[in-house]
Motif scaffolding. Structure first.
Motif, PDB file in Angstrom:
ATOM      1  N   MET A 251       0.837  -1.196   0.000  1.00  0.00           N
ATOM      2  CA  MET A 251       0.000   0.000   0.000  1.00  0.00           C
ATOM      3  C   MET A 251       0.874   1.250   0.000  1.00  0.00           C
ATOM      4  O   MET A 251       1.898   1.288   0.678  1.00  0.00           O
ATOM      5  CB  MET A 251      -0.889   0.014   1.236  1.00  0.00           C
ATOM      6  N   PRO A 252       0.534   2.230  -0.783  1.00  0.00           N
ATOM      7  CA  PRO A 252       1.346   3.475  -0.789  1.00  0.00           C
ATOM      8  C   PRO A 252       1.223   4.179   0.561  1.00  0.00           C
ATOM      9  O   PRO A 252       0.199   4.045   1.250  1.00  0.00           O
ATOM     10  CB  PRO A 252       0.709   4.297  -1.901  1.00  0.00           C
ATOM     11  N   PRO A 253       2.245   4.874   0.962  1.00  0.00           N
ATOM     12  CA  PRO A 253       2.178   5.595   2.245  1.00  0.00           C
ATOM     13  C   PRO A 253       1.153   6.704   2.190  1.00  0.00           C
ATOM     14  O   PRO A 253       0.841   7.251   1.133  1.00  0.00           O
ATOM     15  CB  PRO A 253       3.597   6.152   2.389  1.00  0.00           C
TER      16      PRO A 253
END
Length: 254
Positions: A251-253
């Motif tokens: 998951m992207p930050p």
């Protein structure tokens, strides 16, 4: 609104039109949009309409009484047209005159007077021809490289025709594909609905071969509609999932 389609294949002509003119939670009305204008011996001309009912009704009334064409002193009717091309010219002039007259009456009011027509037919055994007539009276003719024309709510049914119709499509197959395009349209647009009026002309025979109204209890249409829905679901299920859709990823930050 409405949806009308004309298809010209080597074996002949198909015309279809729904009958819905208004749609809402508590307001649904119907009006015949496919009209047979001339069935004299060895000739047939039909017109399908979309858009302003006042404009199309006025145009059809004008053409029934006779249309004075530019440069002529005697009114012409579709019954006297020597070719389907001339019939398109007469019908185009009638539509232009009707729209122009109504535009003057409703000038300044929030009233739509847009209208288009499909005119098709065959005279003296000549191949069927199909024209799309615009509100200004100009028109285009259906050609074999794209052998169909549509008016009204056409965007949902067009992909079906684009993928499945060619000039070599058999006439009965063209009827089936045309009905599938109606099914696709009605699935996504409440402004199009049953009944559907259907007409076919066989090449070389200037007479109506099939004239039929498809209503909610039509067994073929109900079966075709169910089979098409099931076939689409089965086709989608048979296509492999894209690898990037199922691959693990971080998951992207935030």
């Amino acid at each position: 609104m409405t949806y009308c389609v004309g298809i010209v294949v080597r074996e002949g002509l198909v015309m279809m039109a729904d009958t819905r003119t208004n749609a809402g939670v508590d307001n649904i009305s119907s009006y015949r949009k496919l009209r047979i204008m001339d069935t004299s011996p060895n000739r047939v001309i039909a017109v399908a309409s979309a858009g302003s009912l006042s404009v199309t009704q006025s145009a059809l009334s004008r053409v029934a009484e006779g249309v004075l064409m530019p440069g002529h002193d005697t009114p012409e009717t579709l019954d006297s047209a020597p070719s389907v091309f001339r019939a398109a010219q007469i019908m185009g002039q009638a539509l232009h005159d009707a729209k122009d007259a109504i535009d003057r009456v409703v000038e300044g009011a929030d009233v739509s007077t847009g209208a288009t027509l499909l005119l098709a037919g065959s005279i003296d055994g000549r191949r069927p021809r199909l024209f799309l007539i615009y509100g200004a009276g100009n028109f285009i003719e259906c050609q074999s490289d794209t052998p169909f024309l549509q008016i009204g709510e056409h965007k949902y049914g067009k992909p079906v025709l684009d993928r499945m119709i060619t000039y070599e499509t058999p006439l009965a197959e063209a009827v089936k594909i045309g009905l599938i395009s109606f099914s696709a349209t009605m699935r996504s647009n409440l402004a199009v609905g049953l009944p559907i009026d259907l007409m076919t002309i066989r090449s070389g025979v200037s007479a109506i071969e099939v004239l039929h109204r498809i209503d909610t209890d039509d067994p073929y249409y109900r079966e075709m509609n169910d089979r098409w829905s099931n076939a689409l679901r089965a086709a989608a299920a048979a296509i492999p999932l894209p690898e990037y859709a199922s691959a693990p990823h971080e998951m992207p930050p935030d």
